[in-house]
Design a protein around this motif. Structure first.
Motif: not given
Length: 273
Positions: A107, A111, A154, A245-246
């Motif tokens: 993750p 990002r 996560s 966010d993901g």
């Protein structure tokens, strides 16, 4: 020719054999399940004890690939992505490489790649030592959220509201074993309306233009498998920002999971919805 199916799926065994029945290739299922859980339709089944963390899976396929032509390797769960990418690289099989899989399995790397491409994201900072928690709080402000980095989805390890809570959380270190390196990252606590969008997004989906735009920008910036469905998590913050966010392969919906399996097996080239 053989299609290898790496079965890391956490729920009941998906009907891989039915989904790939029209392939005209041998189907090899590699799994950690018991024989009683596995139905018919596979030419060969290999049950590996401790499947998720066992190098026996890699040894099995490395040995098999010396004797049998492998046409595709199917893997849709995060623990199998890097493993399957490395095997594709080794055998020269079409599909996602190890390098690309490493990005999508992390993750923080996702990002960082999105931010570098100008896609707005929820901030993230690796946490390897206690000082990293304090640095993240200084960068993001409180509350700061600590999450597991290598576990699919996560999950939240802690939400820290002030320095006193940071001191309590970090007392004694971040892992029970001083030799271990923690698998954590920090992010700001973002408040807003959350959206989970499965992409590619079909025309006429009814999704907001801003949401469609950021989802498409996210996929364009990442080394995704063309045609495979991905779930993109986006938050519309209370101050009006849209932040990714993901991003992860979509397997929660059976139809999308089936498409992902067939795309990786070379039987489909796109999402039809």
């Amino acid at each position: 020719m053989t299609i290898v199916i790496l079965d890391g799926f956490p729920g009941p065994l998906p009907p891989y054999a039915d989904w790939l029945r029209d392939s005209d290739k041998e189907l090899l299922l590699v799994t950690g399940r018991t024989r009683d859980e596995i139905g018919d339709g596979y030419h060969r089944v290999e049950v590996v004890d401790g499947y998720a963390n066992s190098a026996a899976v890699d040894r099995l396929l490395l040995n098999l690939g010396q004797r049998t032509e492998l046409s595709a390797i199917v893997a849709t769960e995060t623990p199998d992505l890097v493993r399957s990418g490395a095997l594709r690289d080794y055998f020269g099989i079409a599909g996602q490489s190890r390098e690309d899989a490493v990005v999508l399995a992390d993750p923080v790397a996702v990002r960082e790649r999105l931010a570098a491409a100008g896609v707005p994201v929820v901030g993230a900072a690796p946490v390897l030592r206690v000082t990293d928690v304090y640095a993240a709080a200084a960068e993001f402000g409180y509350p700061v959220r600590i999450r597991e980095r290598k576990i699919p989805g996560s999950p939240t390890a802690a939400v820290l509201n002030d320095e006193a809570e940071v001191r309590i959380y970090t007392q004694g270190g971040l892992t029970p074993d001083l030799i271990s390196v923690p698998s954590l990252f920090a992010e700001p606590w973002v408040v807003g309306e959350r959206h989970r969008v499965v992409a590619p997004i079909p025309d006429g989906s009814g999704e907001r233009a801003e949401l469609v735009s950021i989802v498409e920008a996210a996929l364009a910036a990442l080394p995704v498998v063309p045609g495979q469905p991905y779930a993109v998590e986006v938050v519309h913050t209370t101050d009006g920002r849209w932040l990714v966010d993901g991003v992860g392969a979509e397997t929660a919906d059976e139809d999308e999971h089936r498409t992902a399996v067939r795309v990786q097996a070379g039987l489909e080239t796109g999402v039809k919805r």
